[in-house]
Design a protein around this motif. Structure first.
Motif, short mmCIF file in Angstrom:
data_model
loop_
_atom_site.label_atom_id
_atom_site.label_comp_id
_atom_site.label_asym_id
_atom_site.label_seq_id
_atom_site.Cartn_x
_atom_site.Cartn_y
_atom_site.Cartn_z
N SER A 1 -29.84 5.37 -68.97
CA SER A 1 -29.43 4.87 -70.28
C SER A 1 -30.65 4.42 -71.07
CB SER A 1 -28.49 3.68 -70.14
OG SER A 1 -27.48 3.95 -69.22
N TYR A 2 -30.63 4.70 -72.35
CA TYR A 2 -31.76 4.37 -73.22
C TYR A 2 -31.25 3.51 -74.37
CZ TYR A 2 -33.61 8.47 -70.83
OH TYR A 2 -34.00 9.36 -69.87
N ARG A 3 -31.90 2.40 -74.62
CA ARG A 3 -31.50 1.58 -75.76
C ARG A 3 -31.99 2.27 -77.03
NH1 ARG A 3 -32.14 -3.78 -78.35
NH2 ARG A 3 -34.09 -4.30 -77.31
N VAL A 4 -31.10 2.35 -77.99
CA VAL A 4 -31.33 3.15 -79.18
C VAL A 4 -31.58 2.26 -80.39
CG1 VAL A 4 -30.16 4.72 -80.80
CG2 VAL A 4 -29.97 5.10 -78.33
N LYS A 5 -32.68 2.53 -81.09
CA LYS A 5 -32.94 1.83 -82.35
C LYS A 5 -32.04 2.36 -83.45
CE LYS A 5 -37.88 0.95 -81.81
NZ LYS A 5 -39.21 1.33 -82.26
N GLU A 6 -31.93 3.71 -83.49
CA GLU A 6 -31.31 4.33 -84.64
C GLU A 6 -30.92 5.77 -84.30
OE1 GLU A 6 -32.72 5.63 -89.15
OE2 GLU A 6 -34.19 4.83 -87.74
N VAL A 7 -29.76 6.19 -84.78
CA VAL A 7 -29.40 7.61 -84.70
C VAL A 7 -29.96 8.27 -85.96
CG1 VAL A 7 -27.54 9.30 -84.62
CG2 VAL A 7 -27.32 7.14 -83.37
N ILE A 8 -30.94 9.14 -85.79
CA ILE A 8 -31.62 9.74 -86.94
C ILE A 8 -30.84 10.91 -87.49
CG2 ILE A 8 -33.73 10.94 -87.66
CD1 ILE A 8 -35.26 9.23 -85.61
N MET B 1 -28.60 16.11 -81.55
CA MET B 1 -28.82 14.76 -82.04
C MET B 1 -30.29 14.36 -81.85
SD MET B 1 -26.45 11.47 -81.03
CE MET B 1 -26.95 11.36 -79.34
N ILE B 2 -30.82 13.65 -82.85
CA ILE B 2 -32.12 12.98 -82.67
C ILE B 2 -31.85 11.49 -82.75
CG2 ILE B 2 -34.43 12.59 -83.62
CD1 ILE B 2 -34.42 15.40 -82.88
N VAL B 3 -32.19 10.77 -81.66
CA VAL B 3 -32.08 9.31 -81.69
C VAL B 3 -33.47 8.71 -81.50
CG1 VAL B 3 -29.71 9.19 -80.81
CG2 VAL B 3 -31.61 9.20 -79.19
N ASP B 4 -33.70 7.59 -82.14
CA ASP B 4 -34.96 6.86 -81.91
C ASP B 4 -34.69 5.84 -80.81
OD1 ASP B 4 -37.48 5.91 -82.03
OD2 ASP B 4 -37.33 5.01 -84.02
N THR B 5 -35.37 5.99 -79.65
CA THR B 5 -35.15 5.08 -78.53
C THR B 5 -36.31 4.09 -78.44
OG1 THR B 5 -36.30 6.48 -76.93
CG2 THR B 5 -33.95 6.89 -77.24
N TYR B 6 -36.04 2.91 -77.87
CA TYR B 6 -37.08 1.89 -77.77
C TYR B 6 -38.23 2.31 -76.87
CZ TYR B 6 -34.52 -1.63 -80.40
OH TYR B 6 -33.91 -2.32 -81.40
N ASP B 7 -37.91 2.90 -75.72
CA ASP B 7 -38.98 3.21 -74.76
C ASP B 7 -39.65 4.56 -75.01
OD1 ASP B 7 -39.10 0.92 -73.30
OD2 ASP B 7 -38.15 1.71 -71.50
N PHE B 8 -38.93 5.52 -75.60
CA PHE B 8 -39.46 6.89 -75.66
C PHE B 8 -39.57 7.45 -77.07
CE2 PHE B 8 -38.07 6.37 -71.31
CZ PHE B 8 -39.13 6.91 -70.61
N GLY B 9 -39.27 6.64 -78.08
CA GLY B 9 -39.39 7.10 -79.46
C GLY B 9 -38.32 8.13 -79.79
N PRO B 10 -38.51 8.88 -80.89
CA PRO B 10 -37.54 9.90 -81.27
C PRO B 10 -37.31 10.90 -80.14
CG PRO B 10 -38.99 9.47 -83.11
CD PRO B 10 -39.54 8.70 -81.93
N THR B 11 -36.05 11.19 -79.88
CA THR B 11 -35.63 11.93 -78.70
C THR B 11 -34.58 12.97 -79.07
OG1 THR B 11 -36.10 10.05 -77.24
CG2 THR B 11 -34.40 11.60 -76.48
#
Lengths: 286, 286
Positions: free
Chosen positions: B28-35, B46-56
């Motif tokens: 599980s990855y904590r998500v800053k934002e769904v881009i 989907m592109i999500v910006d995650t706290y640990d791995f950046g845009p994903t």
């Protein structure tokens, strides 16, 4: 009672262990059964049977060793230093409560004495009883179990050991002191003039600062210092690092010495493990 | 709307991406934002910006590439085959929608043509726009973007390419056919008489059956077949495998050829990557 632990959660009717370690990335394991859960004087100690990894040792909500992949870490923290030393006789393991490192050391007939200093007797007890794939229910008479703080134990030793293996948990909680410069200095003093030490030095992905600090501290004390890696699926990031310090011998001399039975280590791994990703190599060089 | 997707969950007031891939172990990855989130004709993209791995980049709820570790997979699937071939001119990439493999191929000035056949144009579009750490917003004129099913595209090619890179997602969903014997046979036919192919062959920890099947199928077609590995933190188990098939050249001849800029690959990794854990080596030999 069990589900009052914050790292055990019931989700959609199933029991899950959700690792209580990282803020932004979590590993979760579906749990068949909680086999043992008990608070020791030092930490919360639990054995859970997981679907993917079998019986698993969990300390304060963090996976330490699983039946399925525990051999990787234990083989790597043991065979590299023991093969680097040409004639290891006296070996000290600090930590290593799952007994897997001691079990691997026992594969060396030339080793005469294995002192295992683990602060938490409960970890050894549950590992011997429930984590037999890792511990082998260790009963070799060369192993002396000493239940004591590793940092105190080593202070009074001088040129006692050929190899010291620091098999600690993460540098928070009971293991914090096992990452300090003072501790490595004591390890250095406890080693013979041609001694070899190794410690686990965390994930190059998530704890590069710890790895770098460990590499620098051991490099200040030992003329030979090397970082090597292994892939442990149940550790965050997969990639895990070990740092070896040696007073004389070089691990490059490992070639062609491999004659043990193992599940992860082989002749190729003994060489490949010193090849680090370019970003890690550069970060260590800086 | 977004949280109706089963792999996006709000937990304790935070948004988490819970990978929808495995039954008994979850990342599980904590998500800053769904881009960006959009259903293409083939999959949910989907592109999500995650706290640990950046845009994903996430396809059907499974992490494909992250800004932080996407270079590992892309460097490894590209440089090993391109260095195995002494003079690669025409390169085909099947899949590779994140554009990272094509970007690495562009580092070879001797390559004249790069055909990239990706079934899902939306993946390329969002990767170029939002995943620039991986895609580099790829604009090299040698790259031809072809939006077509890779299995159909390759059927009509004969001795066309020097190197074929099969950069697929998992063998469920749109990529299933990219793991079939018939497909590898078509790849073999599409290669020059001294051609080299590579494909990702899944996790040796969780999909040993797929890796073994891939190794056997490619081994039936190519006289030279080798499995190599890399550590990708966001893939389950960490350890990831690639299988290389070659009509003539051997990857052992990689030595001393490395002159590129990269974050994971270096001279040591080029050799270390062929060293597999003993259990994997034994499973492949059986």
């Amino acid at each position: 009672m069990i589900t009052q632990l914050e790292w055990l959660k019931e989700i959609d009717g199933h029991l899950w262990l959700v690792e209580d370690e990282r803020e932004n990335m979590k590993l979760s394991y579906r749990v068949k059964e909680v086999i043992h859960a008990e608070q020791s004087p030092f930490q919360h100690v639990m054995i859970v049977d997981t679907y993917d990894f079998g019986p698993t040792l969990v300390l304060d909500g963090v996976v330490q060793t699983t039946s399925r992949d525990g051999h990787i870490y234990n083989e790597m923290i043991t065979h590299i230093p023991l093969l680097t030393h040409p004639h290891p006789k006296r070996v000290l393991i600090i930590g290593g409560g799952d007994c897997g490192a001691a079990r691997e050391v026992c594969k060396y007939p030339q080793v005469e004495q294995i002192d295992m200093v683990e602060i938490d007797e409960l970890v050894v007890k549950v590992s011997k009883q429930y984590l037999t794939d890792v511990s082998g229910n260790l009963s070799d008479p060369r192993v002396n179990f000493i239940y004591e703080d590793g940092t105190s134990f080593i202070k009074n030793r001088q040129e006692t050991y050929d190899v010291v293996i620091v098999d600690s948990s993460d540098p928070i909680g009971p293991a914090e002191q096992l990452f300090s410069y003072e501790f490595y200095r004591d390890v250095h003093r406890a080693l013979q003039t041609d001694g070899v030490m190794v410690c686990q030095s965390q994930s190059p992905i998530f704890h590069m600062n710890i790895l770098k600090q460990t590499y620098e501290r051991i490099g200040q004390l030992f003329p030979v210092v090397h970082v090597y890696q292994a892939v442990v699926p149940t550790y965050p990031g997969g990639l895990w690092s070990f740092t070896l310090g040696s007073k004389t011998y070089r691990p490059e001399q490992l070639d062609a010495k491999w004659d043990k039975q193992a599940k992860y280590v082989n002749q190729g791994i003994l060489q490949g493990c010193f090849q680090l990703p370019e970003s890690v190599r550069q970060a260590l060089e800086k």
